[in-house]
Write an enzyme that holds these catalytic residues in place. Structure first.
Site, PDB file in Angstrom:
ATOM      1  N   SER A 561       0.853  -1.183   0.000  1.00 23.70           N
ATOM      2  CA  SER A 561       0.000   0.000   0.000  1.00 23.70           C
ATOM      3  C   SER A 561       0.896   1.244   0.000  1.00 23.70           C
ATOM      4  O   SER A 561       1.626   1.470  -0.948  1.00 23.70           O
ATOM      5  CB  SER A 561      -0.956  -0.046   1.192  1.00 23.70           C
ATOM      6  OG  SER A 561      -1.947   0.937   1.080  1.00 23.70           O
ATOM      7  N   HIS A 676      -8.693  -4.296  -0.984  1.00 26.11           N
ATOM      8  CA  HIS A 676      -7.366  -3.811  -0.611  1.00 26.11           C
ATOM      9  C   HIS A 676      -6.613  -4.827   0.241  1.00 26.11           C
ATOM     10  O   HIS A 676      -5.389  -4.790   0.312  1.00 26.11           O
ATOM     11  CB  HIS A 676      -7.487  -2.477   0.126  1.00 26.11           C
ATOM     12  CG  HIS A 676      -6.173  -1.770   0.287  1.00 26.11           C
ATOM     13  ND1 HIS A 676      -5.354  -1.464  -0.782  1.00 26.11           N
ATOM     14  CD2 HIS A 676      -5.522  -1.318   1.404  1.00 26.11           C
ATOM     15  CE1 HIS A 676      -4.263  -0.845  -0.339  1.00 26.11           C
ATOM     16  NE2 HIS A 676      -4.343  -0.753   0.966  1.00 26.11           N
TER      17      HIS A 676
END
Length: 705
Positions: A561, A676
């Site tokens: 991320s 995610h």
């Protein structure tokens, strides 16, 4: 510093026209941003197939995959309490037979005794089969103090967007005709038993530029949502708005949070009639809890009080009674950390505030008590030199549940009472022989002289340089604390353990940008100071080389991320140091990140590329723009999810395409579900750990060609 970075970037871009890509027209791979575009998915499928064809043939792959699945599905895992609901405890249980999970409930007494009698409330796998949906559990919000009505959130495939349905805890059934919201990135909480705070996607104009709710309404039971009363609205440029309520004794306090930027909020108290009154919290303070009629926040900048200035990082409280009555609320200091400490987690039980403090990245638990003469603090007796995490607290009585673990010690769940010694509730059994490894905390010196802590794990008695995996994050105030090796690094399952078992070394770097030392540690890597996080990471690698613990070219950089920005930048800055890079769900194209999915919400962290002054310093380190043809450039493995609706999959896709155009080897694996978090279940998590191990062995380990 900004001028230096801008000049360096201008020289690089002038010498390498292929790197320009300052406009959409200059980006030859922008077509890969079509998330489900036919051409884009064909390319993804080709990359996936090539990666699997190569790595699944590695002899360690089937062994690692099976071992990872066994570890992740181990039914001896701790049944963590996701919430304490009065005298009951709820848990989400996942194992081989229930990959998406069983949401279940038991009495608190039997749970504490170690013999809970579970009643299944929702079988997520079965529900998905019945409804033809790939449901992923996103939690439940149950209304105190009765805890009968719950708002259950389920995500199709693991995206941030979810469906909300009302559930009856007593009957174990969804309520026919109850509150229901369709798939969206909604913000929902209870106002009272028959009214909800709701922020959701209502169509044009209802969302911020970041894609989150801009409006907060009160929706009454039995009415159409179109009739819901508007409480407040924010600006399109805001991040998001949400309403929430907190039960403090017998008083239900209600609030609106307006996220102006990622790091600034404006809070208001909401009265029974829906009218609002602003809270006096500084905009950059973090709301933490409500206790004893006070709202408690953590400061991120100094606050002037009559008795003197309170430093950033401290906890401060304001009287809600004074605010409700229209009186000036004088701030009261709750707790001041030392310069070596940082407050990482805060929660409250009925009359106590529980604070997890980091002390040189080692965890401590404090019990804080309000009184007529101020707040008193008491440290609780828990194992030292460990990572402590707050799990949940009781609403009645003063007990908090915490886990304690280290890289070599599996998690133990404790019930910590105000009136008694900490009590072991459950312990996860050891998954490996810890005596084979040694852990040490060391400190590197960054370019500007800052001491940067890191943890290194090596085989016991090992001498000389070893192939080394360094994992870090470096952003958003998120401290990286040592976890049991079967869970490190983040979202890669037991990869670190497998790497160590192969005779290699693993490092967790506590670089700036996180919250390891409070607000200052984060602020030192914000915007134009982002280079400090990259310098810190490189300083750790350099320190390992200097101390003959590692050698250039046989070091792997790992990040996910925000960590994708990190590893992409350090590979470009110091390709001489690294032989491999693991980049999960990464941010890479910082020229367009604010236009992709939730990217606009992170402008306060990175800068705004549409502002020339900001782009001048961002362009110096943006991974996509700075990727260039370099001899022996480190080989990169990208892993991500098609359904990630937070960080756009286009970042990794475009990086992979550019690597190929530059003649660089790239590995790529894009999972079609999971959001995610990437893996929607343990099967995918195990596969990813095995693929990454095979990759590391091939590029910097024993299998290097």
């Amino acid at each position: 510093m900004v001028a230096r970075l801008a000049l360096a970037a201008a020289l690089v871009f002038a010498a390498n026209p292929i790197l320009a890509q300052d406009t959409d027209a200059e980006d030859p791979y922008i077509w890969l941003e079509e998330i489900k575009g036919e051409r884009a998915l064909e390319q993804v499928d080709a990359w996936n197939a090539a990666t699997e064809e190569l790595l699944t043939k590695s002899p360690e792959y089937p062994v690692a995959r099976a071992w990872a699945k066994q570890i992740l599905d181990d039914d001896r895992q701790i049944a963590m309490p996701t919430a304490i609901l009065g005298n009951q405890v709820v848990n989400l249980w996942r194992d081989a037979a229930n990959p998406r999970g069983l949401w279940r409930i038991a009495s608190l007494d039997t749970y504490l005794e170690g013999s809970p009698q579970w009643r299944v409330l929702i079988d997520v796998d079965q529900l998905g089969k019945e409804e033809g949906q790939s449901w992923v559990w996103h939690g439940a919000n149950c209304l105190a103090p009765e805890y009968r009505r719950c708002l259950v959130s389920l995500s199709p495939g693991g995206t941030d967007a979810d469906v909300v349905r009302e559930f009856d805890l007593a009957t174990g059934q969804f309520i026919e005709g109850g509150f229901t919201l369709p798939e969206a990135k909604s913000n929902v909480d209870w106002f009272d038993e028959d009214t909800l705070f709701v922020g959701t996607d209502e169509g044009a104009g209802s969302l911020t530029e970041s894609g989150y709710p801009r409006l907060v309404r009160l929706w009454k039971r039995g009415t159409d949502f179109a009739q819901a009363e508007l409480v407040t609205e924010g600006e399109v440029s805001d991040i998001s708005l949400n309403g929430f309520s907190v039960l403090d004794g017998d008083t239900r306090w209600r609030f609106i949070r307006r996220g102006v930027t990622f790091w600034t909020d404006r809070f208001s108290m909401v009265r029974d009639d829906g009218s609002t009154t602003a809270l006096p919290l500084p905009e950059d303070a973090e709301y933490e809890a409500v206790l004893a009629g006070q709202v408690i926040a953590k400061l991120n900048s100094p606050l002037a009080l009559p008795e003197g200035q309170v430093e950033a990082g401290a906890l401060v409280a304001w009287s809600l009674g004074d605010i409700a009555a229209g009186r000036e609320a004088t701030p009261e200091v709750v707790f001041r950390p030392t310069p070596a400490q940082a407050i990482e987690e805060v929660d409250n039980s009925e009359s106590k505030l529980w604070v997890k403090v980091l002390d040189d990245v080692s965890g401590k638990l404090l019990e804080l008590t309000p009184g007529p003469d101020g707040w008193t603090s008491r440290a609780k007796d828990l194992p030292t030199n460990s990572t402590i995490q707050l799990v949940t607290t009781t609403g009645k009585g003063d007990t908090t549940f915490v886990t304690v673990e280290s890289m070599l010690t599996p998690p133990t769940l404790y019930a910590v009472s105000s009136e008694a010694e900490a009590r072991v509730v459950a312990s996860q059994p050891a998954q490996f022989d810890a005596s084979k490894f040694a852990v040490e905390q060391r400190f590197a010196t960054s370019k500007d002289g800052t001491r940067v802590p890191y943890y290194i794990v090596r085989p016991e008695g090992a001498e000389g340089p070893l192939p080394t995996l360094i994992h870090a994050y470096g952003g958003f105030r998120s401290a990286q604390t040592p976890k049991y090796l079967t869970a490190e690094p983040y979202r890669s399952g037991p990869l670190a353990l497998f790497w160590l078992e192969s005779g290699n070394a693993y490092v967790l770097a506590n670089i700036r940008g996180g919250g390891e030392y409070g607000p200052r540690w984060h602020e030192d890597a914000l915007r134009e100071k982002r280079i400090n996080a990259f310098d810190d990471f490189n300083a750790v690698a350099d320190d390992l080389v200097k101390e003959r613990l590692a050698e250039p070219g046989r070091i792997a950089a790992s990040g996910r991320s925000n960590g994708g920005v990190l590893v992409g930048a350090v590979a470009n800055l110091r390709p001489d140091l690294y032989g491999a890079v693991i980049s999960g769900s990464p941010l890479d194209d910082m020229r367009r990140y604010n236009k992709l999915l939730a990217g606009a919400s992170w402008v306060a962290e990175y800068g705004d590329p549409d502002v020339p002054g900001d782009w001048a310093f961002m362009r110096a380190w943006s991974p996509y723009q700075n990727l260039r043809a370099v001899k022996d450039y480190p080989t990169v493995f990208y892993y991500l999810s098609t359904l990630d609706d937070r960080v756009h999959p286009g970042h990794a896709r475009k990086m992979a395409a550019k690597h190929e155009a530059l003649g660089q080897t790239v590995y790529y694996h894009e999972y079609k579900e999971g959001g995610h978090s990437v893996g929607a279940d343990h099967t995918e998590d195990a596969k990813r750990a095995a693929l990454l191990l095979a990759f590391l062995n091939r590029e910097i380990g024993g299998g290097r060609e």
